[in-house]
Design an enzyme around this catalytic site. Structure first.
Site, short mmCIF file in Angstrom:
data_model
loop_
_atom_site.label_atom_id
_atom_site.label_comp_id
_atom_site.label_asym_id
_atom_site.label_seq_id
_atom_site.Cartn_x
_atom_site.Cartn_y
_atom_site.Cartn_z
N ASP A 3 -39.77 43.31 2.12
CA ASP A 3 -38.45 43.61 2.86
C ASP A 3 -37.20 43.69 2.29
O ASP A 3 -37.11 44.28 0.89
CB ASP A 3 -38.27 42.21 2.92
CG ASP A 3 -36.97 42.22 4.37
OD1 ASP A 3 -36.73 43.10 5.21
OD2 ASP A 3 -36.46 40.72 3.71
N GLU A 56 -22.26 36.01 8.33
CA GLU A 56 -20.78 35.40 8.67
C GLU A 56 -20.32 34.33 8.14
O GLU A 56 -18.78 34.12 7.63
CB GLU A 56 -21.74 34.05 9.68
CG GLU A 56 -22.26 35.00 11.27
CD GLU A 56 -22.60 34.57 12.81
OE1 GLU A 56 -23.05 32.86 12.28
OE2 GLU A 56 -22.68 34.72 13.18
N THR A 83 -37.03 47.75 6.63
CA THR A 83 -36.00 47.03 6.38
C THR A 83 -35.60 47.72 7.91
O THR A 83 -35.51 48.61 9.00
CB THR A 83 -34.79 47.24 6.02
OG1 THR A 83 -33.47 46.17 5.34
CG2 THR A 83 -34.27 48.49 5.61
N ASP A 127 -40.26 38.57 8.51
CA ASP A 127 -41.18 39.19 7.76
C ASP A 127 -42.69 38.67 7.73
O ASP A 127 -43.54 38.88 7.75
CB ASP A 127 -40.76 39.13 6.15
CG ASP A 127 -39.56 39.90 6.05
OD1 ASP A 127 -39.47 40.59 6.36
OD2 ASP A 127 -38.72 38.78 5.33
#
Lengths: 1269, 369
Positions: free
Chosen positions: A437, A534, A730, A867
């Site tokens: 990932d 965020e 990804t 994942d």
């Protein structure tokens, strides 16, 4: 809407309920009603819960009480009374155990050569140990269950709070939960002590996310403040039957009020409090139980994973089958020969050896069958029980070394590697494909706000230094000098970022999570979010002057640049999802500001009487925002976004739209409609979102940096050098992902990138693109036969194209066609990047590669919940204990703190375990061939009478104690090559060759197996015929006395034990004191045991055949000479083979071993290369002792080495340095391509560049061998 | 808390949950211990078998084994052994008639004299063996057909022998000693006479002590205790079917050699490893004066009381006279094997040396060119 008819009667349900409570979780299905409702499809989907068990008013549906499982958690498998039968059943379901049981039973029933004890004892031992272990674990589970089930719970009954046990809770009960208590079952929130009907919850124990999540009560019930009020509620909840998905819930609450139509409200995942989560920052809540006991989402989620089996285990099973065949054929051959031999009665029953009457009367077929079984029993030791035990012990104990490894310990997190499955230790050394990932695995997932771009103007909030913000003068200038029109956009942009998120602000002291806050000079608050982007954005905004304060009473408060508080009413949050890839909020600004500028802004909005809607695409912006934008400086922003993406930054676009009241009403209506829907809610919500999220005005974009993890590039490079193909999967967009790949050295500057993306397939048909690419790749391959340097290829593919490739093509060319071409391309690429992958697609890719025709071993590594599917799919799943929670770590086979630890995991531990277990398996078969084949040969000399060659004690203890410990220890601590060698920097040496030595299960392939088996057969023949010729018609002792058959057997056995143990000693490359202790100890034990066993008349035995046999044997000189001779002959061929192979056709491992020890002792004789090798090794050792082994230290050491070699040409030293494993053995320095080696030396160029640049090319050439080729 | 209770459930059949403890252990632990063992860094000796390291070993083995082998071979060759087959298969054989007329019911024993001559004298102690061929003393049914506790003097076993002895367990009374091995005790009597050149026969004294293992005679085999009179002790038992006399009359002349502790019996009870075997029968001790050889060169007669039938299973009976050296009887195998292995090692050593030399040189040649 739904027709509820034909509900099952209570009595029937009652039986189901009891069944559920005593069955274990693995077999439990949450659909106990299906049997009665085959035709009633609706009914399966939903359940109706009567809150407080109150009947609905007669006008509504009929009240039918339903029965659900109680809230008891049963995770234990056994109860006291069923433990023995059930556990035995479980254990004997294993083929091996069953086989041994069968042998044991045969021994009990028929007259067999060996006593039942010989196989019964080991079997009993194994079974007992396993049973005790499982029993203990089950007891622990019982205890855990008990403590959970007896945990007190406050229940609201008749308006009062009653304390009861958790297990007594029923569906429909109203429960009161206080702060920091864990929810006892899945609950629907009715009201909370917070006025706004919200509560905060952490789900750390469920999905690992430590952030506080907000849950909401239905507005109609949130006003209830006391038990009496709650008790007055009259409502039913209709909801789906329990599903394992933690984040999905669809339901509806019907509230009945007097003389009013029932009010229906939608219920979603935001209303559902899951068992296992903990209430935080909320005084208390009232909630109603809807799923209890084994129906809770948590219980449904903890079903066992499917068993993964390693390749070694598969080959072991194949070998077992071969041995089983050998065993059966041996028995058949002997049985046939026996009957052929004893055809004449004088042989069958000579006068001195009559059968018993009973035996004589038996039918010849029965006799033959009994003989067959007896032979089976005699030879059954060829498949030893102890192998299974040893393999399991090896795996179990071996996994401790992984957990103990301090190199895989992370100081920051305070955790080390974690082993969830020890069955796959050796598989780690076999990995061919690594799927990783990106976010959080390759990168740190530690976001930092880098810049934002508003209408093409770039703002860079400068780095925080010593807790103070140093704003860049340039950005401030830009703001000041900018015209008013765009200032409006700027303000909107900053507000948008402050508003459009799910971040919570937390007071510093109340935070108990691991999330770090922003450490300003005055730490006031902390931001917490499930998404690190965020937090980075909100913090970035804070640095730019807009501080998000809190969400209070549906109003978001922002402290603006002028230290004024602006309040916005939060109307709707259109949550982020991976399909839309965006998040929106609908907010309404409120007046109250006096500042003129602000008034102006608000005025504009108020004029239109509108709600401002902010729109961000999260977390990764891409072109999908642009079609939805109608105005704004699209081109400038797009250019900036693309530029940032290329730099590897995560970009986000911000846009807004004003809504008129009418539009808002419509949007509201659509949203609430969709939210109310019980069916297809997802789809309808998506439609509603789609309608709302359009016609935006683009404001700008942000860029957030996700830094590469420490040593990620180094790790990837090592893995590639070790012959593994690294794929990055990804969800990120191509540019960002590609930038990360370049940064992490997955792609090099020299790598030719092949693109298989949507952009390209739009221009050309997929078919053409695929053929083009495969032609390119194949051409390279045909050329590479000649050239030393071959072009690497890197492939980039995106999710959309991937699904097109995988989709069976409609053309006549066959469905698997594209797939094959695609695989062919992938095989020839050194690195593959798959971007824009949905979690399921990640798993698909892994599956695709797994199923390709070479059946490579795959490894998936990731840190997040997205994942998990890939981790579960791959042969080996590794979880990173990262910031995105522990879900990946929990579902993985191994969990490591950082990506860099993968290097040691695979290159060192995996390699070791593979070598170890391969030797273990082969050795076990070998030693049992050695053990049993003499018995087979003996049958030819004892009239096929199944006479065992060895005494019972020897038969029993051979595998259990005489030869078990050395191999177990070997398989735990053998290191055929030093850790440094395996881990060494890949630019110095090419470890690829080391790993090719074991790739594709090389040590357990048939030729190797055959070699070991033949060696075993050879040794067995030596033992037997050696003893035969020693005994043949002659005297052995100096007093003329004769030895009998037991001495013969003991002699063979002694030679056997010594040979087999010494063979292992010859294979051991790493002699620690433990090895010495165990190897010599077990030989000593054998001798002492034999002396004891023959030294006493054992009162409990009914035979004394071994009495003094061993000692008599030892008292004879020729026996000693014979034993030594036979051991020498047995070991000789193996030693010769080893030496010859090592000298003539050395493997990389062997070269490395020699380099480590031998040639270094005499460097001047061997030339420069070895000097370098020696210094490098010294460097590695030194670095190990000094702490972290980093490039600088190693290269410094090398620098010193270079300085010492004053007479040598630097370039030759480099060449050798790079190529030394080959050079040491002297295959040739001819192969060394000096240019190539120099490119591989790049990490060191920085240090020694001066010397290097001053070195003319002519000198390099001069020092090369003149006649090349 | 809840989660941990469920962790245990994620076990699999092979490795139930226990590894989970590994994980949870490290989760709570601080830094893993930095001990050499746990970090797999125990100091170690790392031997590697290369041509260079193995070479000396090969030469050493070669140089050790060849002399040992020569020594063994010479010793073995110097051992004199004489063997004569007296089965009586041939018509010409003196025991032919005995072997033909044999039946178990004969009460009168058949005797035959086998003449032979020794070309070389036996100097030291001579060991006299009888040898049987094609006699499967190692047959499973046969090997286990005995009762060791009975032979060890256990009274209860005397009265009720082990079931393993079937079908030689009891006739009307329990058999002592029971079992097939005891039942088939070798019962030929061999006597040796030296024929003087003048024609007179001299009986050669045969010692029957010391032919069984000391431990067998003194520990493993024991007559039932309680009474010195074996007749009384063995009352209530019957003799094995094929025996002519009961166990307590095996050697009435010597109470230390009677009953279960009769050495001939003990020797027989140690079952042979292979179907062709020999067993020690008597020892001819060296003459005390040391002047004349134990068995001088000349003519001898072997007087056989022919009781033991072997023709039915195609067996052979032999009488063997053998001298014994420190390494036992005549056995050229060990010596030859030692010489062979020694030479092979030596040759291999040479081969490896050349390989080592060639490949070792090539390396430096590459560089220096």
């Amino acid at each position: 809407m739904y027709i509820f008819t034909q509900r099952p009667g209570p009595s029937l349900i009652a039986t189901v309920t009891t069944d559920v409570s005593c069955s274990n979780i693995h077999t439990h299905t949450p659909r106990p009603h299906c049997d009665w409702c085959a035709g009633e499809e609706y009914w399966v989907d939903s359940r109706t819960v009567y809150i407080g068990h109150k009947e609905p008013p007669p006008a509504a549906e009929a009240y039918i009480p339903q029965r659900y499982p109680d809230n008891r958690i049963v995770s234990s498998k056994y109860t006291l009374w069923n433990f023995i039968p059930k556990n035995l059943f479980e254990q004997f379901r294993r083929i091996a155990n069953f086989y041994f049981l069968l042998i044991f039973l045969v021994q009990l029933i028929i007259d067999t050569p060996t006593s039942p004890v010989t196989s019964g004892l080991p079997l009993f031992f194994v079974i007992t140990v396993t049973a005790i272990k499982q029993g203990y674990e089950d007891w622990l589970r019982h205890k855990a269950d008990c403590s959970i089930n007896e945990c007190p719970v406050d229940m609201v009954q008749q308006g009062t709070v009653v304390r009861t046990q958790s297990s007594k809770l029923r569906v429909g009960d109203v429960v009161m939960v206080r702060e920091d208590e864990t929810f006892p079952c899945d609950l629907i929130l009715l009201s909370s002590s917070r006025g706004d009907g919200t509560c905060y919850v952490t789900t750390t124990s469920l999905d690992g996310e430590s952030s506080h999540k907000t849950y909401y009560a239905v507005p109609d019930t949130m006003a209830f403040k006391t038990e009496q009020e709650v008790d007055s509620l009259h409502a039913t909840i209709e909801c789906e039957q329990p599903q394992p998905d933690l984040y999905k819930f669809v339901g509806r609450i019907n509230i009945y009020k007097e003389r009013e139509d029932p009010i229906a409200r939608p219920l979603g995942a935001e209303n559902l409090l899951l068992r296992g989560a903990t209430l935080k920052n909320t005084g208390h809540i009232y909630a109603v139980a809807i799923y209890t006991g084994m129906d809770t989402k948590m219980a449904l989620n903890y079903q066992s994973k499917s068993q993964k089996r390693s390749a070694v285990e598969k080959s072991m099973n194949a070998f077992l089958i071969v041995y089983l065949c050998i065993l059966i054929s041996k028995a058949v051959i002997n049985t046939v020969l026996k009957y052929a031999w004893q055809w004449s009665a004088d042989r069958d029953e000579p006068w001195y050896n009559h059968r018993t009457e009973i035996d004589r009367e038996r039918h010849v077929v029965i006799r033959a069958f009994t003989d067959f079984l007896a032979f089976m029993v005699l030879f059954n030791y060829i498949i030893p029980v102890s192998m299974y035990v040893t393999v399991e012990m090896q795996k179990f104990l071996g996994s401790y070394f992984i957990a103990w490894d301090k190199d895989m310990y992370d100081e920051e997190l305070g955790v080390g590697a974690q082993v969830n499955t020890s069955d796959l230790n050796e598989e780690l050394g076999q990995v061919e494909y690594v799927f990783t990932d990106k976010t959080g695995t390759l990168t740190e997932n530690n976001m930092e706000f880098i810049e934002c771009c508003v209408d093409g103007h770039v703002y860079i909030p400068h780095a925080i230094c010593n807790g103070q913000i140093l704003s860049a003068a340039s950005s401030i200038d830009m703001i000041d000098s900018s015209p008013g029109g765009y200032r409006r956009h700027e303000d909107l942009f900053f507000r948008a970022l402050c508003l459009c998120h799910t971040v919570q602000a937390k007071e510093e002291e109340t935070v108990d999570s691991i999330k770090r806050g922003i450490h300003l000079g005055k730490p006031t608050s902390f931001y917490i979010s499930s998404s690190p982007d965020e937090v980075a954005l909100v913090e970035g905004m804070k640095r730019l002057g807009y501080t998000y304060l809190r969400l209070k009473d549906s109003h978001m408060e922002i402290l603006n640049k002028d230290d004024e508080i602006e309040r916005f009413e939060l109307l709707h949050v259109l949550n982020f999802d991976s399909v839309r890839r965006r998040m929106s909020v609908i907010v309404k600004s409120s007046s109250g500001n006096t500042h003129s500028y602000k008034q102006h802004l608000i005025h504009i909005i108020m004029d239109r009487n509108s709600e401002i809607q902010m729109y961000t695409i999260k977390p990764r912006a891409d072109t999908s925002i642009f079609p939805r934008v109608v105005s704004g400086k699209v081109e400038q922003v797009r250019a900036r976004v693309e530029q940032n993406a290329v730099e590897g930054l995560r970009t986000l676009c911000v846009a807004y739209r004003s809504l008129s009241p009418a539009e808002y009403e419509e949007a509201c209506h659509q949203l609430s409609d969709a939210k109310l829907a019980l069916k297809d809610r997802e789809q309808r919500l998506a439609q509603a979102y789609d309608l709302i999220e359009r016609d935006f005005t683009l404001l700008g974009a942000t860029a957030v940096e996700d830094r590469l993890q420490e040593k990620a590039a180094d790790t990837i490079e090592s893995l590639q050098k070790a012959g593994m193909k690294v794929w990055v999967l990804t969800g990120d967009k191509m540019e960002t992902a590609a930038a990360t790949c370049y940064a992490s050295k997955l792609f090099r500057r020299s790598t030719q990138i092949l693109e298989l993306t949507k952009k390209r397939t739009e221009e050309q048909s997929l078919h053409d693109v695929l053929f083009d690419l495969s032609r390119t790749v194949l051409r390279q391959r045909s050329l590479s036969g000649l050239s030393v340097e071959c072009q690497d290829y890197g492939l980039i593919i995106d999710g959309a194209t991937l699904s097109a490739v995988l989709k069976p093509s409609p053309e006549s060319s066959g469905s698997g066609n594209y797939r094959e071409i695609f695989l062919e391309i992938c095989r020839n690429c050194s690195a593959v990047l798959c971007c824009r992958m949905a979690p399921l697609q990640k798993a698909q890719i892994v599956k695709l590669i797994k199923a390709s025709k070479e059946h490579p071993i795959t490894l998936a590594i990731g840190d997040g919940a997205n994942d998990v599917s890939m981790i579960l799919e791959a042969h080996v799943g590794i979880g990173i204990m990262g910031k995105e929670g522990r879900q990946a770590a929990r579902n993985s086979d191994y969990a490591i703190p950082k990506f860099k630890h993968l290097k040691k995991m695979l290159l060192v531990h995996g390699h070791f375990y593979y070598i170890r277990i391969a030797e273990l398996v082969q050795y076990f078969f070998y030693k049992n061939v050695c053990f049993i084949f003499p018995q087979f040969l003996y049958q030819f000399f004892c009239g096929f009478s199944q006479q065992p060659l060895y005494d019972t004690a020897y038969l029993t203890l051979y595998n259990i104690s005489f030869t078990s410990l050395p191999i177990l220890l070997y398989s735990l601590i053998e290191k055929h090559i030093s850790i440094e060698m395996l881990k060494r920097d890949p630019t110095l040496f090419e470890p690829i060759i080391l790993f090719l030595d074991v790739a594709k299960n090389a040590l357990l392939r048939w030729p190797v197996f055959l070699y070991w088996t033949c060696l075993g057969l050879f040794n067995a023949c030596i033992f037997f015929f050696g003893a035969y010729f020693l005994f043949d018609n002659t005297t052995f002792t100096s007093n003329g006395q004769m030895f009998g058959n037991w001495t013969f057997g003991t002699l063979v056995f002694t030679v056997l034990v010594f040979t087999v143990t010494l063979k292992l000693a010859l294979d051991t490359h790493h002699w620690t004191w433990i090895n010495h202790f165990v190897i010599w100890g077990s030989l000593l034990f054998y001798v002492i045991f034999s002396l004891l066993w023959g030294g006493i008349i054992w009162p409990f035995l009914n035979y004394q055949r071994m009495y003094y046999v061993f000692m008599q044997m030892l008292s004879s000189g020729p026996a000693w000479l014979g034993i030594i001779l036979l051991i020498a002959i047995s070991l000789l061929p193996d030693v010769v083979k080893k030496v010859l192979c090592r000298t003539l056709w050395p493997t990389a491992t062997e070269r490395a071993q020699v380099g480590r020890t031998e040639l270094c002792t005499d460097p001047y004789d061997m030339g420069l290369c070895i000097i370098m090798l020696k210094h490098e090794v010294m460097a590695a050792d030194e670095c190990h002792n000094n702490g972290p082994q980093d490039l600088v230290t190693v290269s410094l050491c090398i620098q010193i080495a270079i300085d010492k070699m004053q007479l040598c040409s630097l370039s030759v030293a480099y060449a050798c340095l790079y190529h030394s494993p080959t050079a040491t053995i002297g295959h040739s320095v001819y192969n060394v391509d000096i240019r190539k080696s120099l490119t591989h030396m790049t990490p060191y160029l920085g240090l020694i560049s001066e010397d290097f640049s001053s070195m003319p090319v002519a000198i390099e050439v001069e020092h090369l061998p003149t006649e090349v080729g | 808390m809840m989660a941990s209770s469920y962790n245990a459930k994620e076990e699999d059949r092979h490795q139930p949950g226990a590894t989970g403890h590994v994980g949870s252990g490290t989760m709570t632990n601080k830094m893993p211990d930095n001990t050499a063992f746990k970090q797999q860094r125990l100091p170690a000796w790392q031997p590697i078998l290369t041509a260079g390291t193995v070479l000396p070993a090969f030469f050493v083995i070669g140089l050790l084994f060849i002399p040992i082998g020569v020594g063994l071979f010479v010793t073995s060759n110097n051992i004199k052994e004489f063997e004569i087959d007296y089965t009586g298969v041939d018509m010409s054989s003196p025991c032919y008639s005995c072997s033909q007329s044999y039946s178990w019911n004969n009460t009168k024993s058949c005797t035959c004299s086998v003449p032979f001559s020794l070309d070389q004298p036996f100097e030291s102690n001579v060991f006299m063996y009888y040898g049987l061929s094609n006699f499967y003393q190692n047959h499973r049914r046969y090997v286990k057909s005995r009762d060791d506790s009975q032979l060890n003097g256990d009274k209860t076993s005397l009265q009720s022998p082990s079931k393993e002895c079937e079908p030689y367990r009891s006739s009307d009374k329990p058999i002592a000693p029971c079992g097939a091995i005891a039942n088939s005790l070798f019962n030929d009597t061999l006597e040796l006479y030296y024929i003087d050149p003048n024609g007179s026969r001299t009986a050669i004294p045969l010692v029957k002590k010391g032919i069984a293992w000391w431990t067998d005679k003194h520990v493993k085999f024991r007559n039932p205790s309680g009474n010195n009179n074996l007749t009384v002790v063995f009352q209530g038992t019957s003799k094995p079917v094929n025996w002519r006399k009961p166990v307590f009359e095996l050697d009435p002349s010597d109470s230390d050699n009677n009953g279960f502790i009769n050495e001939d019996f003990i020797v027989w009870m140690r079952t042979a490893a292979l179907p062709t075997f020999r067993k020690l029968y008597r020892i001819i001790q060296k003459k005390p004066n040391n002047m004349t050889p134990t068995l001088p060169r000349g003519e001898y007669i072997l007087e056989v009381t022919y009781n033991y039938p072997v023709r039915s299973f195609d067996g052979r009976k032999r009488m063997i006279l053998s001298a014994i050296s420190w390494m036992g009887g005549k056995n050229p195998f060990l010596g030859i094997a030692y010489i062979t292995v020694g030479s092979v090692c030596f040759c291999l050593g040479l081969v490896l040396l050349s390989i080592h030399y060639r490949y070792g040189k090539r390396n430096s040649a590459d560089i220096s060119s």
